[in-house]
Design an enzyme around this catalytic site. Sequence first.
Site, PDB file in Angstrom:
ATOM      1  N   ARG A  10       0.818  -1.220   0.000  1.00 21.50           N
ATOM      2  CA  ARG A  10       0.000   0.000   0.000  1.00 21.50           C
ATOM      3  C   ARG A  10       0.853   1.272   0.000  1.00 21.50           C
ATOM      4  O   ARG A  10       0.376   2.346  -0.352  1.00 21.50           O
ATOM      5  CB  ARG A  10      -0.891   0.016   1.244  1.00 21.50           C
ATOM      6  CG  ARG A  10      -2.354  -0.110   0.937  1.00 21.50           C
ATOM      7  CD  ARG A  10      -3.173   0.285   2.146  1.00 21.50           C
ATOM      8  NE  ARG A  10      -3.382  -0.831   3.050  1.00 21.50           N
ATOM      9  CZ  ARG A  10      -4.507  -1.552   3.097  1.00 21.50           C
ATOM     10  NH1 ARG A  10      -5.490  -1.274   2.285  1.00 21.50           N
ATOM     11  NH2 ARG A  10      -4.640  -2.529   3.961  1.00 21.50           N
ATOM     12  N   GLY A  11       2.105   1.153   0.444  1.00 16.54           N
ATOM     13  CA  GLY A  11       2.974   2.328   0.530  1.00 16.54           C
ATOM     14  C   GLY A  11       3.399   2.803  -0.852  1.00 16.54           C
ATOM     15  O   GLY A  11       2.951   2.264  -1.876  1.00 16.54           O
ATOM     16  N   CYS A 135      18.658   3.387  -3.964  1.00 14.61           N
ATOM     17  CA  CYS A 135      18.114   3.905  -5.215  1.00 14.61           C
ATOM     18  C   CYS A 135      19.157   4.610  -6.080  1.00 14.61           C
ATOM     19  O   CYS A 135      19.201   4.433  -7.302  1.00 14.61           O
ATOM     20  CB  CYS A 135      16.964   4.857  -4.913  1.00 14.61           C
ATOM     21  SG  CYS A 135      17.276   5.947  -3.510  1.00 14.61           S
ATOM     22  N   GLN A 162      19.271  14.348  -5.296  1.00 15.01           N
ATOM     23  CA  GLN A 162      18.265  13.335  -4.993  1.00 15.01           C
ATOM     24  C   GLN A 162      16.905  13.961  -4.676  1.00 15.01           C
ATOM     25  O   GLN A 162      16.801  14.950  -3.957  1.00 15.01           O
ATOM     26  CB  GLN A 162      18.753  12.463  -3.825  1.00 15.01           C
ATOM     27  CG  GLN A 162      20.005  11.684  -4.201  1.00 15.01           C
ATOM     28  CD  GLN A 162      20.515  10.755  -3.125  1.00 15.01           C
ATOM     29  OE1 GLN A 162      21.725  10.704  -2.883  1.00 15.01           O
ATOM     30  NE2 GLN A 162      19.646  10.014  -2.477  1.00 15.01           N
ATOM     31  N   SER A 165      11.237  12.108  -3.106  1.00 16.31           N
ATOM     32  CA  SER A 165      10.651  10.766  -2.976  1.00 16.31           C
ATOM     33  C   SER A 165      11.556   9.802  -2.234  1.00 16.31           C
ATOM     34  O   SER A 165      11.074   8.851  -1.616  1.00 16.31           O
ATOM     35  CB  SER A 165      10.347  10.188  -4.367  1.00 16.31           C
ATOM     36  OG  SER A 165      11.538  10.110  -5.120  1.00 16.31           O
ATOM     37  N   PRO A 193       3.985  43.090 -12.892  1.00 15.77           N
ATOM     38  CA  PRO A 193       5.253  43.025 -13.636  1.00 15.77           C
ATOM     39  C   PRO A 193       6.243  44.107 -13.219  1.00 15.77           C
ATOM     40  O   PRO A 193       7.436  44.011 -13.492  1.00 15.77           O
ATOM     41  CB  PRO A 193       4.831  43.180 -15.098  1.00 15.77           C
ATOM     42  CG  PRO A 193       3.379  43.497 -15.119  1.00 15.77           C
ATOM     43  CD  PRO A 193       2.822  43.338 -13.733  1.00 15.77           C
ATOM     44  N   GLU A 242      24.341   7.597   3.226  1.00 15.33           N
ATOM     45  CA  GLU A 242      24.053   7.518   1.792  1.00 15.33           C
ATOM     46  C   GLU A 242      25.351   7.473   0.984  1.00 15.33           C
ATOM     47  O   GLU A 242      25.462   6.744  -0.006  1.00 15.33           O
ATOM     48  CB  GLU A 242      23.187   8.719   1.379  1.00 15.33           C
ATOM     49  CG  GLU A 242      22.628   8.656  -0.020  1.00 15.33           C
ATOM     50  CD  GLU A 242      21.410   7.737  -0.155  1.00 15.33           C
ATOM     51  OE1 GLU A 242      21.049   7.053   0.812  1.00 15.33           O
ATOM     52  OE2 GLU A 242      20.829   7.719  -1.248  1.00 15.33           O
ATOM     53  N   LYS A 245      26.979   4.080   1.318  1.00 14.65           N
ATOM     54  CA  LYS A 245      26.293   3.076   0.484  1.00 14.65           C
ATOM     55  C   LYS A 245      26.783   3.156  -0.961  1.00 14.65           C
ATOM     56  O   LYS A 245      26.878   2.132  -1.649  1.00 14.65           O
ATOM     57  CB  LYS A 245      24.774   3.316   0.497  1.00 14.65           C
ATOM     58  CG  LYS A 245      24.084   2.967   1.796  1.00 14.65           C
ATOM     59  CD  LYS A 245      22.587   3.282   1.642  1.00 14.65           C
ATOM     60  CE  LYS A 245      21.878   3.417   2.950  1.00 14.65           C
ATOM     61  NZ  LYS A 245      20.529   4.003   2.784  1.00 14.65           N
ATOM     62  N   ARG A 272      20.178  16.493  -1.306  1.00 16.69           N
ATOM     63  CA  ARG A 272      18.732  16.485  -1.565  1.00 16.69           C
ATOM     64  C   ARG A 272      18.368  17.780  -2.278  1.00 16.69           C
ATOM     65  O   ARG A 272      18.742  18.870  -1.833  1.00 16.69           O
ATOM     66  CB  ARG A 272      17.968  16.393  -0.244  1.00 16.69           C
ATOM     67  CG  ARG A 272      16.477  16.229  -0.412  1.00 16.69           C
ATOM     68  CD  ARG A 272      16.091  14.811  -0.769  1.00 16.69           C
ATOM     69  NE  ARG A 272      16.315  13.877   0.314  1.00 16.69           N
ATOM     70  CZ  ARG A 272      16.392  12.554   0.152  1.00 16.69           C
ATOM     71  NH1 ARG A 272      16.274  12.013  -1.062  1.00 16.69           N
ATOM     72  NH2 ARG A 272      16.619  11.757   1.173  1.00 16.69           N
ATOM     73  N   HIS A 279      16.277  10.722  -9.146  1.00 10.86           N
ATOM     74  CA  HIS A 279      17.609  10.963  -8.606  1.00 10.86           C
ATOM     75  C   HIS A 279      18.581  11.167  -9.772  1.00 10.86           C
ATOM     76  O   HIS A 279      18.650  10.339 -10.688  1.00 10.86           O
ATOM     77  CB  HIS A 279      18.073   9.776  -7.774  1.00 10.86           C
ATOM     78  CG  HIS A 279      17.430   9.692  -6.413  1.00 10.86           C
ATOM     79  ND1 HIS A 279      16.429  10.524  -5.981  1.00 10.86           N
ATOM     80  CD2 HIS A 279      17.679   8.858  -5.368  1.00 10.86           C
ATOM     81  CE1 HIS A 279      16.079  10.205  -4.746  1.00 10.86           C
ATOM     82  NE2 HIS A 279      16.818   9.190  -4.348  1.00 10.86           N
TER      83      HIS A 279
END
Length: 374
Positions: A10-11, A135, A162, A165, A193, A242, A245, A272, A279
């Site tokens: 559901r996520g 990701c 990134q 999301s 303007p 991150e 990784k 981010r 990404h």
Amino acid sequence: MELTGLVGWRGMVGSVLLERMAAEGDFDLIEPLFFSTSDKGGRAPAHAKSEARLQDAYDLEALKRCRIIITAQGGDYTKDVYPRLRAAGWDGYWIDAAKTLRMQEDAVIILDPVNRAVIDAALARGVRNYIGGNCTVSCMLMGIGALFKADLVEWMTCTTYQAASGGGAQHMRELLTQYGALHAEVRDLLADPKSAILEIDRRVIERQRAMTDAETEHFGVPLGGSLIPWIDADRGDGTSLEEWKGSAETNKILGRGAGAAPAVPIDSICVRVGAMRCHSQSLTIKLKSDVPLADIEAMIAADNEWVQVVPNTRAASSHALTPVAVSGTMKIPVGRLRKLAIGADYLGAFTIGDQLLWGAAEPLRRMLRILLER
Ligand code: HSE
């Protein structure tokens, strides 16, 4: 048909996973058993066949019915349920989007267009845990995996851009809400303007600096109209989780390091930005030799059916190499390819991928297909 457990459908990642499974006809090949952490006995989604009721995701006996379980429920669920399920004697295949088990020795990080040989070898020796990668790493390897496969990379540095999301659904909502608040602050001035841009700018920065804890609950600071040069935990040595990784997972996916071929040194600064779900990464690659640019482009283009080499021009880069062009698609464009001024064996590149597709859901459903084909 193979009874296949689905947890966390559901996520956000789970929903994308279901969409992709439906689009590729995966439900034609399995009997899905849908689990829920909160709605046991509720109605399963329309993909269900004879198992139309939701099962309790903490019920080990129900989980044990499945030879294959795919979970996008998140790390806390994996930490809680996975060890108990194994201790209860379940020896099925665990396919997981969460990072919890990724670096364990008895787990393989799955990205089959890049590491099908690593996956096949693991299956042959009885490995039962197949975990989706970070990701950013997955999107990067889908783009320039060819250079690693040809063992051309001596080292690489990345700067990532990134999307919201990567934090989750609430982060995407918060980003848009912040943009809305900033726009509301200067709507009248924008409509005129003749208004002064520096006055608009002053009001925007004041509004950003005045954002409340509620307005920045998920990112901690304003992201709309700004950026955050840190993603995930602080490892205490000047790097973020991150960034760690980026090196550890890339090498594990490639089957490098730890006694095999030596690890390729990779370092990153992960940032981010105010994009929604793609990404992007700017790469500096030290090649092991001065391979002509045309050969590099040809290798990248031929590596898999999703990668697209984008001509290194302003027009092509602006149109094809952006989150706007790539979001919601399986495309992995690679562009800005050029030899750098620092030397003929230094390559610059920019690549981008949908964080929820290749970055999360797609490797999971492809692993299901690999298991079903066995
Ligand atoms: N850690 C990633 C991010 C998402 O925050 O963007 C999951 O791989």
